[in-house]
Design a protein around this motif. Structure first.
Motif, PDB file in Angstrom:
ATOM      1  N   ALA A  98     -34.890 -50.054   6.943  1.00  0.00           N
ATOM      2  CA  ALA A  98     -34.325 -48.833   7.534  1.00  0.00           C
ATOM      3  C   ALA A  98     -34.433 -48.892   9.047  1.00  0.00           C
ATOM      4  N   CYS A  99     -33.690 -48.006   9.675  1.00  0.00           N
ATOM      5  CA  CYS A  99     -33.744 -47.883  11.123  1.00  0.00           C
ATOM      6  C   CYS A  99     -34.014 -46.402  11.384  1.00  0.00           C
ATOM      7  N   SER A 100     -35.138 -46.103  12.006  1.00  0.00           N
ATOM      8  CA  SER A 100     -35.402 -44.673  12.203  1.00  0.00           C
ATOM      9  C   SER A 100     -34.780 -44.234  13.530  1.00  0.00           C
ATOM     10  N   SER A 101     -34.660 -42.932  13.725  1.00  0.00           N
ATOM     11  CA  SER A 101     -34.078 -42.437  14.976  1.00  0.00           C
ATOM     12  C   SER A 101     -35.223 -42.177  15.952  1.00  0.00           C
ATOM     13  N   PRO A 102     -34.928 -42.137  17.269  1.00  0.00           N
ATOM     14  CA  PRO A 102     -36.006 -41.874  18.226  1.00  0.00           C
ATOM     15  C   PRO A 102     -36.668 -40.528  17.936  1.00  0.00           C
ATOM     16  N   CYS A 103     -35.896 -39.526  17.482  1.00  0.00           N
ATOM     17  CA  CYS A 103     -36.456 -38.208  17.172  1.00  0.00           C
ATOM     18  C   CYS A 103     -37.440 -38.337  16.017  1.00  0.00           C
ATOM     19  N   GLN A 104     -37.003 -39.055  14.993  1.00  0.00           N
ATOM     20  CA  GLN A 104     -37.845 -39.271  13.810  1.00  0.00           C
ATOM     21  C   GLN A 104     -39.119 -40.036  14.178  1.00  0.00           C
ATOM     22  N   GLU A 105     -38.955 -41.014  15.075  1.00  0.00           N
ATOM     23  CA  GLU A 105     -40.062 -41.904  15.426  1.00  0.00           C
ATOM     24  C   GLU A 105     -41.086 -41.210  16.328  1.00  0.00           C
ATOM     25  N   SER A 106     -40.576 -40.508  17.383  1.00  0.00           N
ATOM     26  CA  SER A 106     -41.521 -39.972  18.368  1.00  0.00           C
ATOM     27  C   SER A 106     -41.684 -38.454  18.257  1.00  0.00           C
ATOM     28  N   GLY A 107     -40.661 -37.774  17.754  1.00  0.00           N
ATOM     29  CA  GLY A 107     -40.717 -36.310  17.584  1.00  0.00           C
ATOM     30  C   GLY A 107     -40.794 -35.544  18.896  1.00  0.00           C
ATOM     31  N   THR A 108     -40.488 -36.176  20.034  1.00  0.00           N
ATOM     32  CA  THR A 108     -40.568 -35.460  21.313  1.00  0.00           C
ATOM     33  C   THR A 108     -39.383 -34.508  21.454  1.00  0.00           C
ATOM     34  N   PRO A 109     -39.563 -33.368  22.202  1.00  0.00           N
ATOM     35  CA  PRO A 109     -38.442 -32.441  22.397  1.00  0.00           C
ATOM     36  C   PRO A 109     -37.233 -33.147  23.002  1.00  0.00           C
ATOM     37  N   GLU A 110     -37.465 -34.120  23.883  1.00  0.00           N
ATOM     38  CA  GLU A 110     -36.370 -34.822  24.535  1.00  0.00           C
ATOM     39  C   GLU A 110     -35.537 -35.610  23.531  1.00  0.00           C
ATOM     40  N   SER A 111     -36.218 -36.362  22.646  1.00  0.00           N
ATOM     41  CA  SER A 111     -35.453 -37.183  21.697  1.00  0.00           C
ATOM     42  C   SER A 111     -34.878 -36.337  20.557  1.00  0.00           C
ATOM     43  N   CYS A 112     -35.419 -35.128  20.337  1.00  0.00           N
ATOM     44  CA  CYS A 112     -34.894 -34.279  19.251  1.00  0.00           C
ATOM     45  C   CYS A 112     -34.006 -33.150  19.784  1.00  0.00           C
ATOM     46  N   CYS A 113     -33.711 -33.133  21.093  1.00  0.00           N
ATOM     47  CA  CYS A 113     -32.883 -32.082  21.705  1.00  0.00           C
ATOM     48  C   CYS A 113     -33.482 -30.695  21.433  1.00  0.00           C
ATOM     49  N   LEU A 114     -34.787 -30.548  21.659  1.00  0.00           N
ATOM     50  CA  LEU A 114     -35.433 -29.253  21.423  1.00  0.00           C
ATOM     51  C   LEU A 114     -35.886 -28.634  22.754  1.00  0.00           C
ATOM     52  N   PRO A 126     -37.227 -31.927  -7.328  1.00  0.00           N
ATOM     53  CA  PRO A 126     -36.960 -30.510  -7.561  1.00  0.00           C
ATOM     54  C   PRO A 126     -37.496 -29.575  -6.481  1.00  0.00           C
ATOM     55  N   GLY A 127     -38.482 -30.027  -5.707  1.00  0.00           N
ATOM     56  CA  GLY A 127     -39.195 -29.104  -4.815  1.00  0.00           C
ATOM     57  C   GLY A 127     -38.428 -28.709  -3.575  1.00  0.00           C
ATOM     58  N   ASP A 128     -39.031 -27.810  -2.795  1.00  0.00           N
ATOM     59  CA  ASP A 128     -38.404 -27.465  -1.534  1.00  0.00           C
ATOM     60  C   ASP A 128     -39.280 -27.879  -0.343  1.00  0.00           C
ATOM     61  N   ASP A 129     -40.363 -28.629  -0.642  1.00  0.00           N
ATOM     62  CA  ASP A 129     -41.220 -29.124   0.410  1.00  0.00           C
ATOM     63  C   ASP A 129     -40.626 -30.472   0.832  1.00  0.00           C
ATOM     64  N   TYR A 130     -39.816 -30.415   1.849  1.00  0.00           N
ATOM     65  CA  TYR A 130     -38.957 -31.544   2.113  1.00  0.00           C
ATOM     66  C   TYR A 130     -39.257 -32.177   3.465  1.00  0.00           C
ATOM     67  N   SER A 131     -39.449 -33.510   3.519  1.00  0.00           N
ATOM     68  CA  SER A 131     -39.664 -34.148   4.826  1.00  0.00           C
ATOM     69  C   SER A 131     -38.476 -35.050   5.142  1.00  0.00           C
ATOM     70  N   TRP A 132     -38.098 -35.062   6.422  1.00  0.00           N
ATOM     71  CA  TRP A 132     -36.944 -35.860   6.831  1.00  0.00           C
ATOM     72  C   TRP A 132     -37.386 -37.298   7.008  1.00  0.00           C
ATOM     73  N   SER A 133     -37.038 -38.167   6.083  1.00  0.00           N
ATOM     74  CA  SER A 133     -37.408 -39.562   6.306  1.00  0.00           C
ATOM     75  C   SER A 133     -36.172 -40.336   6.754  1.00  0.00           C
ATOM     76  N   SER A 134     -36.428 -41.564   7.243  1.00  0.00           N
ATOM     77  CA  SER A 134     -35.325 -42.361   7.812  1.00  0.00           C
ATOM     78  C   SER A 134     -34.339 -42.757   6.725  1.00  0.00           C
ATOM     79  N   ARG A 135     -33.258 -42.076   6.676  1.00  0.00           N
ATOM     80  CA  ARG A 135     -32.224 -42.446   5.714  1.00  0.00           C
ATOM     81  C   ARG A 135     -30.889 -41.807   6.097  1.00  0.00           C
ATOM     82  N   THR A 136     -29.829 -42.356   5.551  1.00  0.00           N
ATOM     83  CA  THR A 136     -28.486 -41.847   5.798  1.00  0.00           C
ATOM     84  C   THR A 136     -28.248 -40.682   4.830  1.00  0.00           C
TER      85      THR A 136
END
Ligand SMILES: Nc1ncnc2c1ncn2[C@@H]1O[C@H](COP(=O)(O)OP(=O)(O)OP(=O)(O)O)[C@@H](O)[C@H]1O
Length: 456
Positions: free
Chosen positions: A155-171, A81-91
């Protein structure tokens, strides 16, 4: 209100979670869905949110806290129900309903992948099509991105999810198409799931647009996959020789098994990626009487008449492609994009063959062939006939478009370009198909009307 039918075709329980970006919620935010079960969810007007599946739930015996191996919304209970949401590795399947008079949705593996998901809209048009990521991406996941629960690859995580770097997350400075380049990971996912949203600057049109009256069926594991186990060889024997013999024997067996499994999986992956059924060359050869009834020849191959090699026995037009080199990747990519162009006035694809250099595409059969052949036999009214047919495709009331709905009328139009070329334009995607007398096929009916379709 739109109805989402969520069904679980996995061979295990899935706990769907439905998260809302809007303050108006769906009528359930999380529940257990047993293998083979389905449940309807009602989404309110202008709902904007996402649906994903959690796996391997367990309850802490002392705290009674619920947790999930993948997709946990961290609420500690089955609902989210909450809005405190974290992006975990999933489709994810994300939906935006009733925006500007239409719905849009996409299946995303941007933050990783845990389960295959397919979305089937109740309406079908040139833009409103089935989408998903239905391939087992855990199997092709780069090793450093694999997520295990014990021995099981979950699961298979994404490089953005795994490392969180601006490069892998297009930030930051990477927030542009020029600077945010595809990676081995995104290329791998794009190949396997050409319809899914992979990263912000991919050009694969992953957002699907549907009329705002559409309902959706969301299926977890539309084809069944067996979970991947990490291979481990444990052996304790007393003599060095015996150890070596066993290792060699295991290595040979595992290798032979892997070769088989890889090729079986590859076949399933191709079918899933193009969303078409694959038939053996032998079976189509048999059902076309060894390609005896030739309907015509085009630039890329010969078309002959036959029957679909299944129990329906439907008439088909089989296009046998000229001998082709390469590993067939281009052929598969082309099939995948052709199978996306689903419209009542576009000839349907029923399946394909892909065995080495033997490649063929199976289309629905249009009994009266192409417009050029029809004009050949009509007397001196060729251009008028062509114009008439083109006008008729979308406007002429004497044409009966038995299964066309009013919604689909707005999705495409026939236009004449300044160079005189006729095209079929899709409004929303700005794509077009060149129209010639050769690529319009006809079916006359006894009541003096006819069906006109474009063959792509
Ligand atoms: N679905 C169909 N039903 C009936 N006849 C068909 C169908 N598709 C093709 N044909 C017949 O086969 C002929 C050749 O078709 P094909 O698609 O190969 O033509 P093309 O557009 O010239 O080829 P290409 O796309 O390779 O350049 C057509 O002119 C038509 O008579």
């Amino acid at each position: 209100v739109s109805i989402f039918t969520i069904e679980n075709k996995c061979d295990h329980t899935v706990w769907p979670m439905i998260y809302s970006w809007t303050s108006s919620q769906v009528n359930s935010t999380g529940f257990a869905l047993k293998k083979g079960a389905a449940r309807d969810i009602r989404a309110p007007f202008a709902w904007f949110g996402l649906i994903s599946g959690r796996t391997l739930c367990s309850t802490d015996t002392s705290t009674r806290n619920f947790s999930y191996a993948t997709g946990d919304c961290e609420s500690g209970i089955v609902e989210c129900p909450g809005d405190d949401y974290s992006w975990s590795s999933r489709t994810y399947a994300s939906f935006r309903l009733d925006k500007g008079g239409s719905d849009s949705y996409a299946v995303s593996v941007e933050y990783g992948y845990n389960l295959p998901i397919m979305v089937v809209p109740s309406m079908k048009s040139f833009t409103c099509i089935t989408s998903g990521c239905v391939v087992d991406l855990n199997k092709t996941c780069p090793e450093d991105l694999m997520t295990f629960s014990g021995e099981t690859l979950i699961a298979c995580s994404s490089p953005c999810q795994e490392s969180g770097t601006p490069e892998s997350c297009c930030l930051n400075e990477y927030r542009s198409k020029e600077n945010c380049k595809p990676t081995t990971y995104t290329k791998n996912f794009l190949n396997a799931c050409p319809l899914a949203y992979i990263y912000p600057y991919a050009d694969n049109n992953s957002t699907i647009t549907c009329p705002n009256t559409t309902d959706y069926v969301i299926t977890f594991c539309p084809t069944s996959f067996t979970p991947n186990k990490k291979l481990q060889v444990n052996s304790r024997v007393s003599t060095a020789l015996l150890v070596m013999v066993i290792i060699v024997a295991i290595a040979l067996t595992v290798r032979a098994k892997n070769v088989r499994t890889k090729s079986d999986q590859n076949d399933a992956n191709i079918e899933a990626a193009v969303m078409l059924k694959r038939y053996s060359y032998e079976s189509v050869k048999k059902r076309t009487n060894s390609f005896a009834h030739v309907l015509g020849k085009g630039g890329s191959g010969t078309v002959c008449k036959g029957k679909l090699p299944d129990t329906s026995g439907r008439d088909i037009a089989l296009k046998i492609l000229k001998e082709s080199k390469g590993d067939g990747e281009e052929f598969i990519n082309e099939l995948a994009s052709m199978s996306r162009a689903s419209h009542v006035n576009i000839v349907s694809l029923f399946g394909f063959c892909n065995e080495g250099s033997n490649r063929a595409i199976i289309y629905e059969f249009m009994p009266n062939g192409s417009l050029d052949k029809f004009i050949e036999v009509s007397t001196g009214r060729a251009d008028h006939g062509f114009q008439f047919i083109l006008d008729g495709l979308f406007t002429c009331p004497i044409n009966k478009w038995s299964n066309r709905t009013k919604d689909q009328l707005v999705h495409g139009s026939i236009r004449r370009r300044p160079n005189g070329q006729w095209v079929f334009m899709s409004f929303l995607k700005h794509t077009f198909i060149n129209l010639t007398k050769q690529n319009i096929v006809l079916q006359f009916n006894p009541e003096n009307d006819f069906i006109v379709k474009i063959k792509n």
